[in-house]
Write a protein that holds these residues in place. Structure first.
Motif, PDB file in Angstrom:
ATOM      1  N   HIS A  44       6.435 -10.756   1.484  1.00  0.00           N
ATOM      2  CA  HIS A  44       6.228 -10.365   0.090  1.00  0.00           C
ATOM      3  C   HIS A  44       5.826  -8.895   0.052  1.00  0.00           C
ATOM      4  CE1 HIS A  44       6.423 -14.154  -2.130  1.00  0.00           C
ATOM      5  NE2 HIS A  44       5.932 -14.717  -1.042  1.00  0.00           N
ATOM      6  N   ALA A  45       6.416  -8.131  -0.857  1.00  0.00           N
ATOM      7  CA  ALA A  45       5.978  -6.751  -1.064  1.00  0.00           C
ATOM      8  C   ALA A  45       4.719  -6.809  -1.924  1.00  0.00           C
ATOM      9  CB  ALA A  45       7.074  -5.958  -1.756  1.00  0.00           C
ATOM     10  N   ARG A  81      -1.601  -9.493  12.495  1.00  0.00           N
ATOM     11  CA  ARG A  81      -0.774  -8.771  13.450  1.00  0.00           C
ATOM     12  C   ARG A  81       0.618  -8.533  12.863  1.00  0.00           C
ATOM     13  NH1 ARG A  81       0.090 -11.541  18.951  1.00  0.00           N
ATOM     14  NH2 ARG A  81       1.953 -10.472  19.628  1.00  0.00           N
ATOM     15  N   TYR A  82       1.310  -9.622  12.526  1.00  0.00           N
ATOM     16  CA  TYR A  82       2.647  -9.518  11.937  1.00  0.00           C
ATOM     17  C   TYR A  82       2.604  -9.679  10.421  1.00  0.00           C
ATOM     18  CZ  TYR A  82       4.090 -10.120  16.756  1.00  0.00           C
ATOM     19  OH  TYR A  82       4.245  -9.972  18.100  1.00  0.00           O
ATOM     20  N   TRP A  83       1.597 -10.356   9.938  1.00  0.00           N
ATOM     21  CA  TRP A  83       1.473 -10.630   8.510  1.00  0.00           C
ATOM     22  C   TRP A  83       0.040 -11.000   8.158  1.00  0.00           C
ATOM     23  CZ3 TRP A  83      -0.309 -15.402   9.336  1.00  0.00           C
ATOM     24  CH2 TRP A  83       0.251 -16.164  10.384  1.00  0.00           C
ATOM     25  N   LEU A 111       3.654 -20.620   1.407  1.00  0.00           N
ATOM     26  CA  LEU A 111       3.206 -21.911   1.915  1.00  0.00           C
ATOM     27  C   LEU A 111       2.295 -22.559   0.873  1.00  0.00           C
ATOM     28  CD1 LEU A 111       3.343 -23.421   4.697  1.00  0.00           C
ATOM     29  CD2 LEU A 111       1.301 -22.157   5.355  1.00  0.00           C
ATOM     30  N   VAL A 112       2.385 -23.884   0.735  1.00  0.00           N
ATOM     31  CA  VAL A 112       1.459 -24.575  -0.155  1.00  0.00           C
ATOM     32  C   VAL A 112       0.641 -25.578   0.662  1.00  0.00           C
ATOM     33  CG1 VAL A 112       3.120 -26.375  -0.852  1.00  0.00           C
ATOM     34  CG2 VAL A 112       1.196 -25.828  -2.349  1.00  0.00           C
ATOM     35  N   ASP A 113      -0.655 -25.644   0.352  1.00  0.00           N
ATOM     36  CA  ASP A 113      -1.544 -26.659   0.912  1.00  0.00           C
ATOM     37  C   ASP A 113      -1.832 -27.614  -0.236  1.00  0.00           C
ATOM     38  OD1 ASP A 113      -3.826 -28.171   1.590  1.00  0.00           O
ATOM     39  OD2 ASP A 113      -4.515 -26.638   2.997  1.00  0.00           O
ATOM     40  N   VAL A 114      -1.169 -28.775  -0.235  1.00  0.00           N
ATOM     41  CA  VAL A 114      -1.260 -29.671  -1.379  1.00  0.00           C
ATOM     42  C   VAL A 114      -2.639 -30.310  -1.513  1.00  0.00           C
ATOM     43  CG1 VAL A 114       1.222 -30.132  -1.539  1.00  0.00           C
ATOM     44  CG2 VAL A 114      -0.185 -31.559  -0.072  1.00  0.00           C
ATOM     45  N   THR A 115      -3.372 -30.446  -0.411  1.00  0.00           N
ATOM     46  CA  THR A 115      -4.709 -31.036  -0.473  1.00  0.00           C
ATOM     47  C   THR A 115      -5.727 -30.036  -1.013  1.00  0.00           C
ATOM     48  OG1 THR A 115      -4.142 -32.389   1.431  1.00  0.00           O
ATOM     49  CG2 THR A 115      -6.463 -32.292   0.837  1.00  0.00           C
ATOM     50  N   ALA A 116      -5.706 -28.818  -0.471  1.00  0.00           N
ATOM     51  CA  ALA A 116      -6.647 -27.786  -0.921  1.00  0.00           C
ATOM     52  C   ALA A 116      -6.202 -27.163  -2.241  1.00  0.00           C
ATOM     53  CB  ALA A 116      -6.778 -26.700   0.145  1.00  0.00           C
ATOM     54  N   ARG A 117      -4.961 -27.468  -2.659  1.00  0.00           N
ATOM     55  CA  ARG A 117      -4.389 -26.932  -3.898  1.00  0.00           C
ATOM     56  C   ARG A 117      -4.397 -25.406  -3.885  1.00  0.00           C
ATOM     57  NH1 ARG A 117      -6.071 -30.194  -9.082  1.00  0.00           N
ATOM     58  NH2 ARG A 117      -4.405 -28.832  -9.782  1.00  0.00           N
ATOM     59  N   ARG A 118      -3.827 -24.844  -2.789  1.00  0.00           N
ATOM     60  CA  ARG A 118      -3.731 -23.397  -2.624  1.00  0.00           C
ATOM     61  C   ARG A 118      -2.306 -23.027  -2.256  1.00  0.00           C
ATOM     62  NH1 ARG A 118      -8.344 -20.812  -3.683  1.00  0.00           N
ATOM     63  NH2 ARG A 118      -7.678 -19.045  -2.469  1.00  0.00           N
ATOM     64  N   VAL A 119      -1.913 -21.841  -2.667  1.00  0.00           N
ATOM     65  CA  VAL A 119      -0.613 -21.289  -2.292  1.00  0.00           C
ATOM     66  C   VAL A 119      -0.879 -20.023  -1.492  1.00  0.00           C
ATOM     67  CG1 VAL A 119       1.493 -20.198  -3.180  1.00  0.00           C
ATOM     68  CG2 VAL A 119       0.630 -22.282  -4.253  1.00  0.00           C
ATOM     69  N   GLY A 120      -0.177 -19.871  -0.366  1.00  0.00           N
ATOM     70  CA  GLY A 120      -0.349 -18.699   0.492  1.00  0.00           C
ATOM     71  C   GLY A 120       0.909 -17.854   0.535  1.00  0.00           C
ATOM     72  N   PHE A 121       0.767 -16.584   0.165  1.00  0.00           N
ATOM     73  CA  PHE A 121       1.877 -15.635   0.197  1.00  0.00           C
ATOM     74  C   PHE A 121       1.758 -14.796   1.465  1.00  0.00           C
ATOM     75  CE2 PHE A 121       1.058 -16.507  -4.290  1.00  0.00           C
ATOM     76  CZ  PHE A 121       2.339 -16.747  -4.782  1.00  0.00           C
ATOM     77  N   PHE A 122       2.807 -14.759   2.282  1.00  0.00           N
ATOM     78  CA  PHE A 122       2.804 -13.961   3.501  1.00  0.00           C
ATOM     79  C   PHE A 122       3.234 -12.541   3.151  1.00  0.00           C
ATOM     80  CE2 PHE A 122       2.292 -18.027   5.134  1.00  0.00           C
ATOM     81  CZ  PHE A 122       2.128 -18.032   6.508  1.00  0.00           C
ATOM     82  N   LEU A 123       2.377 -11.564   3.483  1.00  0.00           N
ATOM     83  CA  LEU A 123       2.653 -10.176   3.145  1.00  0.00           C
ATOM     84  C   LEU A 123       2.305  -9.278   4.323  1.00  0.00           C
ATOM     85  CD1 LEU A 123      -0.027  -8.963   0.558  1.00  0.00           C
ATOM     86  CD2 LEU A 123      -0.240 -11.039   1.835  1.00  0.00           C
ATOM     87  N   PRO A 124       2.743  -8.013   4.306  1.00  0.00           N
ATOM     88  CA  PRO A 124       2.465  -7.139   5.453  1.00  0.00           C
ATOM     89  C   PRO A 124       0.964  -6.987   5.713  1.00  0.00           C
ATOM     90  CG  PRO A 124       4.066  -6.131   3.975  1.00  0.00           C
ATOM     91  CD  PRO A 124       3.521  -7.341   3.273  1.00  0.00           C
TER      92      PRO A 124
END
Length: 162
Positions: free
Chosen positions: A130-131, A40-42, A71-84
């Motif tokens: 993030h663009a 919706r927003y991202w 955002l980082v999820d240290v357990t799942a070892r993932r990084v999440g970038f918020f974008l349009p």
């Protein structure tokens, strides 16, 4: 960040919740994360942590533009970038997942980590994301760096563990 920016960031994030007031109450009382609707927003582009951290490092090199919420999820070892939100885009890559409409994302408040989740770049409350163009270039550059590093790390460790 000063308190008015935190407040703006909280409002901005909570807007994606089914019940924004309830979301803010849960954060205030230290219950960890809230489930927020993507699309919706991202959207969130979720990538393996080594790739994401390298890409974020590339993005920090532009002195004129701070990276968007990450955002980082240290357990799942993932990084999440918020974008349009972009239901049409095709993000391709090993371990790359595009989280959009119809999906939910566990999100800590912008002012503290919650369990395994923490902000590498908290939202600033202005709606900055993030663009996609620069993010894609940063991920390509990071992928190239990892490809160069991979053969080295694949060699058996010497007697001293290196």
């Amino acid at each position: 960040m000063h308190s008015s920016m935190w407040k703006q960031a909280v409002e901005w994030l909570a807007a994606a919740a089914t019940d924004p007031q309830q979301c803010k109450r849960e954060w205030d009382h230290g219950r960890g994360t809230a489930l927020l609707a993507a699309g919706r927003y991202w959207d969130v582009l979720s990538v393996p942590d080594r790739l994401g951290l390298l890409a974020l490092d590339v993005l920090w090199h532009d002195p004129l533009k701070a990276p968007g919420p990450t955002l980082v999820d240290v357990t799942a070892r993932r990084v999440g970038f918020f974008l349009p939100p972009d239901p049409a885009s095709e993000w391709v890559g090993c371990g790359v997942r595009h989280v959009g409409r119809g999906s939910w994302v566990a999100v800590p408040p912008p002012y503290r980590p919650a369990g395994r989740l923490e902000w590498l770049v908290p939202p600033d409350g202005t709606g900055t994301l993030h663009a996609p163009g620069p993010l894609e270039l940063a991920l390509r550059k990071a992928t190239g760096t990892l490809a160069v590093l991979a053969p080295v790390s694949a060699e058996p460790a010497g007697p001293d563990g290196w």
